[in-house]
Design an enzyme around this catalytic site. Structure first.
Site, PDB file in Angstrom:
ATOM      1  N   TYR A 164      35.989  41.042  49.335  1.00 31.31           N
ATOM      2  CA  TYR A 164      36.895  40.564  48.299  1.00 31.31           C
ATOM      3  C   TYR A 164      37.044  39.045  48.368  1.00 31.31           C
ATOM      4  CZ  TYR A 164      40.953  40.598  45.174  1.00 31.31           C
ATOM      5  OH  TYR A 164      41.815  40.387  44.124  1.00 31.31           O
ATOM      6  N   SER A 219      42.187  34.707  43.274  1.00 33.27           N
ATOM      7  CA  SER A 219      43.165  35.469  44.046  1.00 33.27           C
ATOM      8  C   SER A 219      43.793  34.572  45.097  1.00 33.27           C
ATOM      9  CB  SER A 219      42.476  36.659  44.728  1.00 33.27           C
ATOM     10  OG  SER A 219      43.308  37.306  45.663  1.00 33.27           O
TER      11      SER A 219
END
Length: 285
Positions: free
Chosen positions: A165, A152
């Site tokens: 995350y 990401s």
């Protein structure tokens, strides 16, 4: 030269077996459709049976050689050896493993429960590790095969409010780099992908941890998705498959992610304050 590569040694998709996780929506669905256009054989994994069925039907119409679907909840901690055995029996083995599935969690680290943290890490990190481990014998037995792990933008920078995350995505980045150094000399390509600002439902579907009685976290997720997630998933999928075809070890998708990557390199300690100031001016947060 392997029949899984073209004359230049690049990955060839036609007739190759490609397994995609998180295939029912977002980047996973777009990858399935793009692979179908390239006449690949598809093994699609997701916990959403209805979404899988829709994507599989579209993939067949788009030209996939064959499509099989596997309804699996990647948060259950399974080792996936049964999936690997089933795919091997049906297709002979996997040529491309695309670990794409991911989830996110709203709230600060203080608000996040350990149960929610473990759920996120199970999907975003441990499922990537377990699937790669389960399919590694097949990949090593098929020279010219390839692994794609989707990290990401938050595997490049670590924002407040995304401790869980970012932890998972930085770990995916490290796992992928180390894995590449081990298996690339054996003929298996490995790519880590850092998408930023892709139009998917990951923010809208974020789990709220610690309660949100006034709806502030849900509203924050909605505004982030509306303002920051703008690139079509189809474009991200095309870039990912181009990176696989050309055997690129790393792909950063989108101007925001590329800018953040550069900023983190130039100012590894101060980048967060700088990015917050830029975001405030643009009214992103």
């Amino acid at each position: 030269m392997s029949d899984r590569a073209d004359a230049t040694g690049r990955f060839a998709f036609a007739g190759r077996t490609c397994l995609v996780t998180g295939a029912a929506a977002g980047i996973g669905a777009a990858l399935a459709h793009e692979l179908a256009r390239r006449r690949a054989v598809l093994a699609l994994v997701d916990r959403d049976a209805e979404g899988l069925a829709r994507v599989a039907a579209a993939a067949r119409e788009l030209g996939a050689r064959e499509v099989t679907t596997y309804e699996i909840d990647l948060s259950d901690g399974g080792d996936r050896l049964d999936l690997a055995a089933e795919v091997a029996a049906r297709h002979g083995g996997v040529d491309l493993l695309a670990n794409n599935a991911g989830v996110t969690l709203m709230g600060s680290f203080e608000e996040n429960s350990m149960a929610d943290l473990e759920w996120l890490l199970e999907v975003n990190l441990l499922a990537v590790v377990r699937l790669t481990k389960a399919f590694l014998p097949q990949l090593l037995a098929r020279p010219g095969s390839h692994v794609v792990n989707v990290s990401s933008l938050f595997g490049l920078i670590a924002p407040a409010g995304q401790v869980a995350y970012a932890t998972s995505k930085f770990a995916v980045r490290g796992f992928t780099d180390a894995l590449r150094h081990e298996i690339e000399p054996m003929g298996v390509g490995v790519t880590v992908v850092h998408p930023g600002g892709i139009r998917t439902n990951i923010a809208a579907n974020a789990r709220i941890s610690g309660g949100d009685p006034e709806g502030k976290q849900a509203e924050q997720a909605r505004r982030f998705a509306e303002r920051a997630l703008t690139m079509p998933a189809e474009e991200a999928a095309r870039q990912i498959l181009a990176a696989v075809h050309h055997r690129r070890p790393r792909l950063v998708i989108g101007g925001v992610a590329k800018g953040a990557d550069l900023l983190a390199r130039l100012a590894p300690i101060r980048y967060w304050r700088i990015s917050q100031a830029v975001a405030a001016r643009r009214k992103i947060v």
